[in-house]
Design a protein around this motif. Sequence first.
Motif, PDB file in Angstrom:
ATOM      1  N   GLN A 166     -15.490 -12.939 -29.500  1.00  0.00           N
ATOM      2  CA  GLN A 166     -16.632 -11.960 -29.279  1.00  0.00           C
ATOM      3  C   GLN A 166     -17.449 -12.221 -27.791  1.00  0.00           C
ATOM      4  O   GLN A 166     -18.089 -11.351 -27.453  1.00  0.00           O
ATOM      5  CB  GLN A 166     -17.742 -12.715 -30.258  1.00  0.00           C
ATOM      6  CG  GLN A 166     -17.244 -12.827 -31.517  1.00  0.00           C
ATOM      7  CD  GLN A 166     -16.680 -14.266 -32.144  1.00  0.00           C
ATOM      8  OE1 GLN A 166     -16.057 -14.929 -31.119  1.00  0.00           O
ATOM      9  NE2 GLN A 166     -16.845 -14.684 -33.298  1.00  0.00           N
ATOM     10  N   LYS A 167     -17.111 -13.092 -27.174  1.00  0.00           N
ATOM     11  CA  LYS A 167     -17.691 -12.917 -25.659  1.00  0.00           C
ATOM     12  C   LYS A 167     -17.208 -11.909 -24.968  1.00  0.00           C
ATOM     13  O   LYS A 167     -18.034 -11.526 -23.891  1.00  0.00           O
ATOM     14  CB  LYS A 167     -17.462 -14.401 -25.070  1.00  0.00           C
ATOM     15  CG  LYS A 167     -15.839 -14.642 -24.690  1.00  0.00           C
ATOM     16  CD  LYS A 167     -15.807 -16.063 -23.942  1.00  0.00           C
ATOM     17  CE  LYS A 167     -14.434 -16.203 -23.974  1.00  0.00           C
ATOM     18  NZ  LYS A 167     -14.299 -17.719 -23.730  1.00  0.00           N
ATOM     19  N   TYR A 168     -16.328 -11.395 -25.428  1.00  0.00           N
ATOM     20  CA  TYR A 168     -15.522 -10.029 -24.523  1.00  0.00           C
ATOM     21  C   TYR A 168     -16.236  -8.707 -25.240  1.00  0.00           C
ATOM     22  O   TYR A 168     -16.057  -7.804 -24.945  1.00  0.00           O
ATOM     23  CB  TYR A 168     -13.906 -10.131 -24.717  1.00  0.00           C
ATOM     24  CG  TYR A 168     -13.540 -11.351 -23.923  1.00  0.00           C
ATOM     25  CD1 TYR A 168     -13.926 -11.577 -22.599  1.00  0.00           C
ATOM     26  CD2 TYR A 168     -12.783 -12.127 -24.582  1.00  0.00           C
ATOM     27  CE1 TYR A 168     -13.503 -12.575 -21.988  1.00  0.00           C
ATOM     28  CE2 TYR A 168     -12.233 -13.284 -24.048  1.00  0.00           C
ATOM     29  CZ  TYR A 168     -12.640 -13.628 -22.662  1.00  0.00           C
ATOM     30  OH  TYR A 168     -11.994 -14.601 -22.053  1.00  0.00           O
ATOM     31  N   PHE A 169     -16.711  -8.755 -26.333  1.00  0.00           N
ATOM     32  CA  PHE A 169     -17.150  -7.645 -26.886  1.00  0.00           C
ATOM     33  C   PHE A 169     -18.331  -7.069 -26.214  1.00  0.00           C
ATOM     34  O   PHE A 169     -19.148  -7.791 -25.626  1.00  0.00           O
ATOM     35  CB  PHE A 169     -17.868  -7.919 -28.618  1.00  0.00           C
ATOM     36  CG  PHE A 169     -16.741  -8.293 -29.620  1.00  0.00           C
ATOM     37  CD1 PHE A 169     -15.422  -8.505 -29.220  1.00  0.00           C
ATOM     38  CD2 PHE A 169     -17.184  -8.671 -30.974  1.00  0.00           C
ATOM     39  CE1 PHE A 169     -14.584  -8.846 -30.327  1.00  0.00           C
ATOM     40  CE2 PHE A 169     -16.156  -9.142 -31.756  1.00  0.00           C
ATOM     41  CZ  PHE A 169     -14.883  -9.157 -31.566  1.00  0.00           C
ATOM     42  N   GLY A 170     -18.468  -5.619 -26.090  1.00  0.00           N
ATOM     43  CA  GLY A 170     -19.203  -5.126 -25.301  1.00  0.00           C
ATOM     44  C   GLY A 170     -18.777  -4.914 -23.637  1.00  0.00           C
ATOM     45  O   GLY A 170     -19.700  -4.223 -22.854  1.00  0.00           O
ATOM     46  N   GLN A 171     -17.847  -5.597 -23.537  1.00  0.00           N
ATOM     47  CA  GLN A 171     -17.315  -5.383 -21.814  1.00  0.00           C
ATOM     48  C   GLN A 171     -16.791  -3.839 -21.769  1.00  0.00           C
ATOM     49  O   GLN A 171     -16.216  -3.235 -22.665  1.00  0.00           O
ATOM     50  CB  GLN A 171     -16.025  -6.330 -21.696  1.00  0.00           C
ATOM     51  CG  GLN A 171     -16.359  -7.640 -21.543  1.00  0.00           C
ATOM     52  CD  GLN A 171     -17.378  -8.009 -20.719  1.00  0.00           C
ATOM     53  OE1 GLN A 171     -18.555  -8.206 -20.780  1.00  0.00           O
ATOM     54  NE2 GLN A 171     -17.198  -8.091 -19.311  1.00  0.00           N
ATOM     55  N   PRO A 172     -16.986  -3.309 -20.599  1.00  0.00           N
ATOM     56  CA  PRO A 172     -16.584  -2.107 -20.508  1.00  0.00           C
ATOM     57  C   PRO A 172     -14.941  -1.919 -20.596  1.00  0.00           C
ATOM     58  O   PRO A 172     -14.176  -2.459 -19.959  1.00  0.00           O
ATOM     59  CB  PRO A 172     -17.059  -1.611 -18.789  1.00  0.00           C
ATOM     60  CG  PRO A 172     -17.905  -2.731 -18.638  1.00  0.00           C
ATOM     61  CD  PRO A 172     -17.705  -3.710 -19.554  1.00  0.00           C
ATOM     62  N   TYR A 173     -14.671  -0.796 -21.054  1.00  0.00           N
ATOM     63  CA  TYR A 173     -13.321  -0.559 -21.172  1.00  0.00           C
ATOM     64  C   TYR A 173     -12.584   0.292 -20.003  1.00  0.00           C
ATOM     65  O   TYR A 173     -13.509   1.141 -19.419  1.00  0.00           O
ATOM     66  CB  TYR A 173     -12.810   0.628 -22.512  1.00  0.00           C
ATOM     67  CG  TYR A 173     -11.456   0.976 -22.414  1.00  0.00           C
ATOM     68  CD1 TYR A 173     -10.544   0.073 -23.235  1.00  0.00           C
ATOM     69  CD2 TYR A 173     -10.995   2.261 -21.945  1.00  0.00           C
ATOM     70  CE1 TYR A 173      -9.189   0.670 -23.110  1.00  0.00           C
ATOM     71  CE2 TYR A 173      -9.729   2.607 -21.757  1.00  0.00           C
ATOM     72  CZ  TYR A 173      -8.556   1.715 -22.598  1.00  0.00           C
ATOM     73  OH  TYR A 173      -7.449   1.890 -22.493  1.00  0.00           O
ATOM     74  N   SER A 174     -11.515  -0.191 -19.348  1.00  0.00           N
ATOM     75  CA  SER A 174     -10.944   0.486 -18.231  1.00  0.00           C
ATOM     76  C   SER A 174      -9.627   0.648 -18.336  1.00  0.00           C
ATOM     77  O   SER A 174      -8.758  -0.577 -18.392  1.00  0.00           O
ATOM     78  CB  SER A 174     -11.434  -0.257 -17.063  1.00  0.00           C
ATOM     79  OG  SER A 174     -10.952   0.331 -15.736  1.00  0.00           O
ATOM     80  N   TYR A 175      -9.106   1.827 -18.458  1.00  0.00           N
ATOM     81  CA  TYR A 175      -7.410   1.745 -18.602  1.00  0.00           C
ATOM     82  C   TYR A 175      -6.763   1.204 -17.328  1.00  0.00           C
ATOM     83  O   TYR A 175      -7.223   1.394 -16.158  1.00  0.00           O
ATOM     84  CB  TYR A 175      -7.227   3.396 -18.666  1.00  0.00           C
ATOM     85  CG  TYR A 175      -5.824   3.581 -18.555  1.00  0.00           C
ATOM     86  CD1 TYR A 175      -4.952   3.391 -19.791  1.00  0.00           C
ATOM     87  CD2 TYR A 175      -4.803   3.920 -17.414  1.00  0.00           C
ATOM     88  CE1 TYR A 175      -3.688   3.865 -19.936  1.00  0.00           C
ATOM     89  CE2 TYR A 175      -3.629   4.190 -17.514  1.00  0.00           C
ATOM     90  CZ  TYR A 175      -2.968   3.978 -18.929  1.00  0.00           C
ATOM     91  OH  TYR A 175      -1.733   4.356 -18.978  1.00  0.00           O
ATOM     92  N   GLY A 176      -5.873   0.211 -17.599  1.00  0.00           N
ATOM     93  CA  GLY A 176      -5.018  -0.442 -16.674  1.00  0.00           C
ATOM     94  C   GLY A 176      -6.052  -1.506 -16.053  1.00  0.00           C
ATOM     95  O   GLY A 176      -5.500  -1.738 -14.967  1.00  0.00           O
ATOM     96  N   ALA A 177      -6.847  -2.039 -16.806  1.00  0.00           N
ATOM     97  CA  ALA A 177      -7.677  -3.018 -16.192  1.00  0.00           C
ATOM     98  C   ALA A 177      -6.748  -4.399 -15.965  1.00  0.00           C
ATOM     99  O   ALA A 177      -5.598  -4.641 -16.671  1.00  0.00           O
ATOM    100  CB  ALA A 177      -8.698  -3.638 -17.263  1.00  0.00           C
ATOM    101  N   SER A 178      -6.839  -5.001 -15.003  1.00  0.00           N
ATOM    102  CA  SER A 178      -6.092  -6.441 -14.414  1.00  0.00           C
ATOM    103  C   SER A 178      -6.451  -7.410 -15.415  1.00  0.00           C
ATOM    104  O   SER A 178      -7.548  -7.854 -15.677  1.00  0.00           O
ATOM    105  CB  SER A 178      -6.447  -6.728 -13.037  1.00  0.00           C
ATOM    106  OG  SER A 178      -6.204  -5.694 -12.100  1.00  0.00           O
TER     107      SER A 178
END
Length: 53
Positions: free
Chosen positions: A7-19
Amino acid sequence: MHYQGRQKYFGQPYSYGASIGDLSKLDCSSFTAQAFKEKGITLLRINSKAFLL
């Protein structure tokens, strides 16, 4: 895999090809790889590489 703790990652921005490892932004594969990494399992970045193994 149980999602508890992810859940700590919920709300993180989506970025195609994120590292993988850059937790300031995620895409589907980097989120999945990070979740497995936290359980001690390393995933390859793309399936076509796994096919070659």
